[in-house]
Design an enzyme around this catalytic site. Structure first.
Site, PDB file in Angstrom:
ATOM      1  N   ASN A 179      34.556  10.094  30.899  1.00  0.00           N
ATOM      2  CA  ASN A 179      33.092   9.766  30.439  1.00  0.00           C
ATOM      3  C   ASN A 179      32.168  10.675  31.348  1.00  0.00           C
ATOM      4  O   ASN A 179      31.144  10.419  31.587  1.00  0.00           O
ATOM      5  CB  ASN A 179      32.889   8.210  30.779  1.00  0.00           C
ATOM      6  CG  ASN A 179      33.331   7.963  32.108  1.00  0.00           C
ATOM      7  OD1 ASN A 179      33.705   8.796  33.236  1.00  0.00           O
ATOM      8  ND2 ASN A 179      33.077   6.697  32.406  1.00  0.00           N
ATOM      9  N   ASP A 215      38.144   8.210  46.988  1.00  0.00           N
ATOM     10  CA  ASP A 215      37.701   6.925  46.668  1.00  0.00           C
ATOM     11  C   ASP A 215      39.022   5.951  46.614  1.00  0.00           C
ATOM     12  O   ASP A 215      40.018   6.416  46.918  1.00  0.00           O
ATOM     13  CB  ASP A 215      37.411   6.818  45.013  1.00  0.00           C
ATOM     14  CG  ASP A 215      38.161   7.950  44.214  1.00  0.00           C
ATOM     15  OD1 ASP A 215      39.220   7.977  44.484  1.00  0.00           O
ATOM     16  OD2 ASP A 215      37.526   8.133  43.162  1.00  0.00           O
ATOM     17  N   HIS A 271      32.590  10.921  34.873  1.00  0.00           N
ATOM     18  CA  HIS A 271      32.472  10.579  36.249  1.00  0.00           C
ATOM     19  C   HIS A 271      33.311  11.750  37.025  1.00  0.00           C
ATOM     20  O   HIS A 271      34.031  12.368  36.955  1.00  0.00           O
ATOM     21  CB  HIS A 271      32.903   9.107  36.272  1.00  0.00           C
ATOM     22  CG  HIS A 271      34.458   8.925  36.319  1.00  0.00           C
ATOM     23  ND1 HIS A 271      35.193   7.784  35.949  1.00  0.00           N
ATOM     24  CD2 HIS A 271      35.538   9.693  36.828  1.00  0.00           C
ATOM     25  CE1 HIS A 271      36.605   7.909  36.061  1.00  0.00           C
ATOM     26  NE2 HIS A 271      36.908   8.940  36.589  1.00  0.00           N
ATOM     27  N   GLU A 291      29.974   6.638  38.358  1.00  0.00           N
ATOM     28  CA  GLU A 291      30.285   6.510  36.831  1.00  0.00           C
ATOM     29  C   GLU A 291      28.775   6.996  36.348  1.00  0.00           C
ATOM     30  O   GLU A 291      28.158   7.154  37.000  1.00  0.00           O
ATOM     31  CB  GLU A 291      30.241   5.078  36.673  1.00  0.00           C
ATOM     32  CG  GLU A 291      31.641   4.514  36.994  1.00  0.00           C
ATOM     33  CD  GLU A 291      32.947   4.943  36.008  1.00  0.00           C
ATOM     34  OE1 GLU A 291      32.932   5.974  35.406  1.00  0.00           O
ATOM     35  OE2 GLU A 291      33.820   3.905  35.904  1.00  0.00           O
TER      36      GLU A 291
END
Ligand code: GLP
Length: 241
Positions: free
Chosen positions: A134, A65, A136, A141
């Site tokens: 979280n 990314d 991800h 996400e």
């Protein structure tokens, strides 16, 4: 799924050894995550390379990314991370290093081009992955489709908060968008080495490995992959009892 739970002081050694064991000789393709967790693993690889114990100069490196809006010379970009922590220390020439173009005037087109680049390449032999607090995976996400491909995404407040440490602690400086490989793109790697360290990852890791495979926890998609190795420290593993 293979799991190794290690003391923190041997995390990098064990992870580097597992990574090298999974790479074919010749010109392997290494998929790299660019968070804080794998930094010491890349440092360990660099040390072994300096000592002449490994030669990855023929490898190809593919990033997961990149932040939208950062150019490759910005030290906070993942392109700079890959160059300074991985490619340069390992002697990998820049034509063999692939990172989404964060500063493209057309990020949507840049994401599509990156997906195409990966599809046309020989395929990632080992994908190093981390997990967000979280759940991800890369910058997929919660809510990301399990069959998603490389695309532009909005970063969650949690992720921008977690990554503010790489932006001088200023959450307002963390870009709001990124280009990320999708969950299906990541799943095409032949093998995946998931690294998790620290208590902040404990809930996410337990949900990803033991909960339902669900877009609410993007890393749970790894349960569907045939060749996943998890290396966790005791704090990250603490919710797995
Ligand atoms: C980041 C990255 C991921 C990384 C994950 C965990 O935001 N985009 O590639 O694996 O989140 O990062 P860290 O290791 O810094 O906790």
């Amino acid at each position: 799924m293979k799991v190794t739970v290690v003391d923190d002081d041997i995390f990098a050694t064990i992870a580097a050894t597992a990574l090298l064991a999974g790479l074919p000789s010749g010109g392997p393709t290494l998929g790299v995550a660019t968070g804080g967790t794998p930094m010491r693993v890349y440092a360990e690889l660099a040390s072994r390379s300096r000592r002449g114990e490994v030669d990855l100069s023929g490898a190809t490196v593919v990033a997961l990314d990149e932040y939208v809006g950062l150019d490759a010379d910005d030290p906070r970009s993942y392109a700079a991370y890959v160059r300074t922590r991985i490619a340069d220390p390992l002697g990998i020439p820049s034509p063999n290093v692939h990172v989404p173009q964060g500063d493209s005037a057309d990020p949507v087109a840049a994401a599509e081009a990156f997906e195409q680049q990966i599809a046309e390449a020989a395929g990632v032999d080992v994908q190093i992955a981390g997990i967000g607090s979280n759940g991800h995976l890369a910058f997929n996400e919660p809510g990301s489709a399990l069959d998603s491909t490389t695309r532009v995404v909005e970063l969650s407040e949690q992720t921008r908060h977690d990554n503010a440490r790489f932006f001088g602690g200023r959450v307002e400086d963390v870009p709001r968008r990124a280009i990320t490989q999708g969950l299906a793109t990541i799943g095409r790697a032949r093998s995946i080495l998931l690294l998790a360290a620290g208590s902040a990852k404990a809930d996410a890791l337990a949900a990803a490995l033991c909960g339902p495979v669900d877009a609410a926890v993007p890393a749970s998609v790894l349960q569907r992959h045939a060749d996943v190795t998890v290396i966790a420290d005791r704090a990250a593993w603490s919710r797995m009892a």
